[in-house]
Scaffold this motif. Structure first.
Motif, mmCIF file in Angstrom:
data_model
loop_
_atom_site.group_PDB
_atom_site.id
_atom_site.type_symbol
_atom_site.label_atom_id
_atom_site.label_comp_id
_atom_site.label_asym_id
_atom_site.label_seq_id
_atom_site.Cartn_x
_atom_site.Cartn_y
_atom_site.Cartn_z
ATOM 1 N N ALA A 165 0.830 -1.209 0.000
ATOM 2 C CA ALA A 165 0.000 0.000 0.000
ATOM 3 C C ALA A 165 0.861 1.254 0.000
ATOM 4 O O ALA A 165 0.508 2.264 -0.620
ATOM 5 C CB ALA A 165 -0.934 -0.003 1.205
ATOM 6 N N ARG A 166 1.994 1.191 0.679
ATOM 7 C CA ARG A 166 2.901 2.340 0.681
ATOM 8 C C ARG A 166 3.432 2.607 -0.731
ATOM 9 O O ARG A 166 3.508 3.758 -1.187
ATOM 10 C CB ARG A 166 4.069 2.099 1.630
ATOM 11 C CG ARG A 166 4.933 3.321 1.851
ATOM 12 C CD ARG A 166 6.015 3.056 2.896
ATOM 13 N NE ARG A 166 5.428 2.500 4.096
ATOM 14 C CZ ARG A 166 4.773 3.206 5.003
ATOM 15 N NH1 ARG A 166 4.587 4.503 4.823
ATOM 16 N NH2 ARG A 166 4.284 2.628 6.070
ATOM 17 N N ALA A 167 3.790 1.553 -1.449
ATOM 18 C CA ALA A 167 4.243 1.719 -2.838
ATOM 19 C C ALA A 167 3.130 2.311 -3.693
ATOM 20 O O ALA A 167 3.377 3.169 -4.555
ATOM 21 C CB ALA A 167 4.697 0.370 -3.397
ATOM 22 N N ALA A 168 1.905 1.879 -3.450
ATOM 23 C CA ALA A 168 0.758 2.411 -4.187
ATOM 24 C C ALA A 168 0.568 3.894 -3.902
ATOM 25 O O ALA A 168 0.285 4.683 -4.814
ATOM 26 C CB ALA A 168 -0.502 1.630 -3.827
ATOM 27 N N ALA A 169 0.728 4.290 -2.642
ATOM 28 C CA ALA A 169 0.552 5.699 -2.275
ATOM 29 C C ALA A 169 1.614 6.577 -2.921
ATOM 30 O O ALA A 169 1.322 7.688 -3.387
ATOM 31 C CB ALA A 169 0.590 5.849 -0.758
ATOM 32 N N GLU A 170 2.842 6.087 -2.955
ATOM 33 C CA GLU A 170 3.906 6.851 -3.603
ATOM 34 C C GLU A 170 3.621 7.034 -5.094
ATOM 35 O O GLU A 170 3.809 8.126 -5.652
ATOM 36 C CB GLU A 170 5.249 6.158 -3.385
ATOM 37 C CG GLU A 170 5.719 6.183 -1.934
ATOM 38 C CD GLU A 170 6.924 5.298 -1.682
ATOM 39 O OE1 GLU A 170 7.335 4.572 -2.620
ATOM 40 O OE2 GLU A 170 7.456 5.325 -0.556
ATOM 41 N N ALA A 171 3.151 5.969 -5.732
ATOM 42 C CA ALA A 171 2.831 6.047 -7.156
ATOM 43 C C ALA A 171 1.642 6.971 -7.405
ATOM 44 O O ALA A 171 1.621 7.729 -8.391
ATOM 45 C CB ALA A 171 2.543 4.650 -7.697
ATOM 46 N N ALA A 172 0.649 6.916 -6.530
ATOM 47 C CA ALA A 172 -0.515 7.789 -6.676
ATOM 48 C C ALA A 172 -0.115 9.248 -6.572
ATOM 49 O O ALA A 172 -0.601 10.099 -7.338
ATOM 50 C CB ALA A 172 -1.561 7.454 -5.614
ATOM 51 N N ALA A 173 0.761 9.573 -5.625
ATOM 52 C CA ALA A 173 1.189 10.965 -5.447
ATOM 53 C C ALA A 173 1.941 11.473 -6.681
ATOM 54 O O ALA A 173 1.747 12.625 -7.100
ATOM 55 C CB ALA A 173 2.065 11.089 -4.203
ATOM 56 N N ILE A 174 2.773 10.622 -7.265
ATOM 57 C CA ILE A 174 3.476 11.014 -8.487
ATOM 58 C C ILE A 174 2.469 11.237 -9.620
ATOM 59 O O ILE A 174 2.553 12.215 -10.371
ATOM 60 C CB ILE A 174 4.512 9.943 -8.878
ATOM 61 C CG1 ILE A 174 5.636 9.901 -7.838
ATOM 62 C CG2 ILE A 174 5.078 10.215 -10.271
ATOM 63 C CD1 ILE A 174 6.579 8.723 -7.996
ATOM 64 N N GLY A 175 1.498 10.334 -9.731
ATOM 65 C CA GLY A 175 0.474 10.488 -10.754
ATOM 66 C C GLY A 175 -0.356 11.734 -10.547
ATOM 67 O O GLY A 175 -0.684 12.448 -11.509
#
Length: 228
Positions: free
Chosen positions: A161-171
């Motif tokens: 989930a942390r990896a997902a959050a980092e990717a979401a913020a970049i997006g």
């Protein structure tokens, strides 16, 4: 110690409550973003919708449902309480997650990633948006990819989930220079460039609060701050 390889219905409920709190805290910010390129109501609508979700959770008391009925209930609540396109899209996200989820109290992280992917696919089908169109999909698609890849590599639920959050913020941040091709913002044409998309911002709040909730429950590394 909690099993870090699963996501439980209690964690999903805690996530929804945390998301409601964060969306309420960021309501003015989201509405300000929406006032630049939309109808100036995104923050208000999202805060109201998730407040209704919490009311429904409170009414259920200790009689917590499994993951499937919980997600479906959230979807129906958002459709009925959130106005405009946001209600339809976020409602579809949770409804389709519910349809893909098992009627169980917990789910493995890889299966949970598949559930989230099904929800995002539902949003794509409903709104016909793709990455680059300056919508919530710019945050959600990378988040799903990161969540799925991390789960496949054996990451814990919290770290996936942390990896997902980092990717979401970049997006989310990638939407600033984009010209909107979908939604209300698309009516502005070139004038939509230079603004952060409010849907991508609210979607990132959802993914970040998921990471925060699972991190708190699973004893993962300290989180790196808010999403929006």
């Amino acid at each position: 110690m909690a099993d870090t390889t699963v996501v439980t219905s209690a964690q999903v409920e805690a996530w929804l409550r945390a998301a409601a709190g964060e969306l309420n805290a960021h309501a003015d910010e989201l509405t300000a973003l929406d006032s630049a390129i939309g109808d100036a109501d995104h923050g208000t609508n999202m805060a109201r919708g998730f407040a209704a979700v919490v009311d429904k959770l409170d009414a259920a008391g200790d009689d917590s449902p499994g993951i499937q009925p919980l997600l479906k209930s959230v979807g129906m609540t958002l459709i009925s309480k959130v106005g405009g396109a946001s209600g339809s899209l976020y409602g579809t996200l949770f409804l389709d997650m519910g349809k893909a989820a098992p009627d169980a109290a917990e789910i493995g992280v890889a299966d949970f990633a598949s559930v989230v992917a099904a929800g995002v696919a539902g949003v794509v089908g409903r709104g016909h948006a793709a990455v680059g169109d300056k919508t919530m999909i710019d945050a959600l698609e990378p988040a799903v990819s990161a969540l799925t890849d991390a789960a496949a590599s054996g990451a814990s639920a919290a770290d996936a989930a942390r990896a997902a959050a980092e990717a979401a913020a970049i997006g989310r941040d990638s939407t600033v220079p984009l010209v909107a091709r979908k939604g209300r913002a698309s009516y502005l044409g070139e004038r939509s460039a230079g603004h952060l998309d409010p849907g991508a911002a609210s979607a990132t709040i959802l993914v970040q609060t998921l990471a925060d909730t699972l991190g708190d429950a699973g004893g993962s590394q300290a989180d790196d701050g808010g999403a929006a």
